[in-house]
Design an enzyme around this catalytic site. Sequence first.
Site, PDB file in Angstrom:
ATOM      1  N   HIS A 154       0.773  -1.218   0.027  1.00 58.95           N
ATOM      2  CA  HIS A 154       0.014  -0.004  -0.131  1.00 58.95           C
ATOM      3  C   HIS A 154       0.896   1.213   0.118  1.00 58.95           C
ATOM      4  CE1 HIS A 154       0.475  -0.310   4.617  1.00 58.95           C
ATOM      5  NE2 HIS A 154       0.811   1.138   4.291  1.00 58.95           N
ATOM      6  N   ASP A 184       0.223  -7.826   1.557  1.00 58.21           N
ATOM      7  CA  ASP A 184       0.589  -6.255   1.510  1.00 58.21           C
ATOM      8  C   ASP A 184       2.194  -6.085   1.487  1.00 58.21           C
ATOM      9  OD1 ASP A 184       0.166  -3.501   1.656  1.00 58.21           O
ATOM     10  OD2 ASP A 184      -0.038  -3.679   3.931  1.00 58.21           O
ATOM     11  N   SER A 258       4.854   2.660   7.842  1.00 62.17           N
ATOM     12  CA  SER A 258       4.498   1.577   7.024  1.00 62.17           C
ATOM     13  C   SER A 258       5.914   1.179   6.272  1.00 62.17           C
ATOM     14  CB  SER A 258       3.253   1.888   6.151  1.00 62.17           C
ATOM     15  OG  SER A 258       2.412   2.037   6.944  1.00 62.17           O
TER      16      SER A 258
END
Length: 411
Positions: A154, A184, A258
Amino acid sequence: MRLSPLRCPREAAFARRGGSAALNQPTVLKKFWLVFAQACTLCLAALFVVATLRPDLLPRLAGKANNVVLLQQASTDVATPRVASYADAARKAMPAVVNIYTSKAVHARNPLLDDSILQRYFPELAERGAARRATSLGSGVIVAPEGYVLTNHHVVEGADDIELVLSDGRELHAHVRGVDPESDLAVLKADGENLPTITFGTMEHLQVGDVVLAIGNPFGFGNTVTMGIVSALGRNHLGINRFEDFIQTDAPINPGNSGGALVDTAGNLIGINSTIFSQSGGSMGIGFAIPVSLARSVLAQIIKQGEVTRGWLGVEPQAITRQEAQALALARTDGVLVRALQHDGPADRAGIQVRDVVVEIGGQPTPDVPQLLARIAELTPGSNAKVRILRDGKPRDIDVVVAKRPRAETQ
């Protein structure tokens, strides 16, 4: 006739020489002691007044300064390890963690706006119609000196321009080598060589309560290290990814972290920071990281073949509740119910039926849906897998030929 007391010759001589002075001596001593006692009383009274009203004058009257003794810790020997410091772990891992800046076009530019006449007479309209770009930030981990970087899918999804900033300030351009949306994860290839790399750790000895460090680029503040502990292992049922086996940590993780590194106290990579639970957008002490075991498997497949290959049986799983266990006359709730089958899929061709309960695949138990999905994903396409099921409460072993998992399909 007057009588006088009898005296010896010595007393008589003494009286004649100075008897009157001897008789006055006690009176002089009494006066002296009286003066001395009064002086002492006055001094004590004065000292009492000073001690009560101005105690700060007492050291000066005594001729001494008001000295304060401070305790200084002795200098630590260089060979002695520092207590409760993770500087060595951070120093080891930080060079391999990069800041990722991506941008992508929000909408395409209308080709009519490139007309020279329109740009000449209506420049404002041409500018408003220009393609807008959205920017975002994240983190990544350099895993090979050739420039391979592991991050979240993402973070780079839809990006057409990716820039990496290393801890030493260097800026590198990168492109996507391969992605795996179901976990992911994504792998980037940076334009560089001999880059600093991280050391992979293992999940074998990781326990709840172990100290971990989160390194990343929160809110654009690069090279940031936060500390916490492992709060839980094997977190799933979060609805974030298709394959979930998260490490939960209370190390502060914020937007921009992230794709960054979760490392142990030796500076070894044990997870890729992926997401946070938050009601405000900031850290609330609940963060989730993808375990290094899954990340390493995805990384190896993408580098080798450009994509991730997983097994597929063509079953739609469902968790078993107590009510469903009673309705199916099951003595236990562990296992996964087959709710539906892909027509002419591997499980359908092998004879597995709807309402069967899968309890093992390849000799490994499947107590819940995440475990079932993980077991199926580990299977090699084209191989035979022995699936143990419960049908009408009786166990059966069925051989299934594993197929390659298609994208966005049921298991």
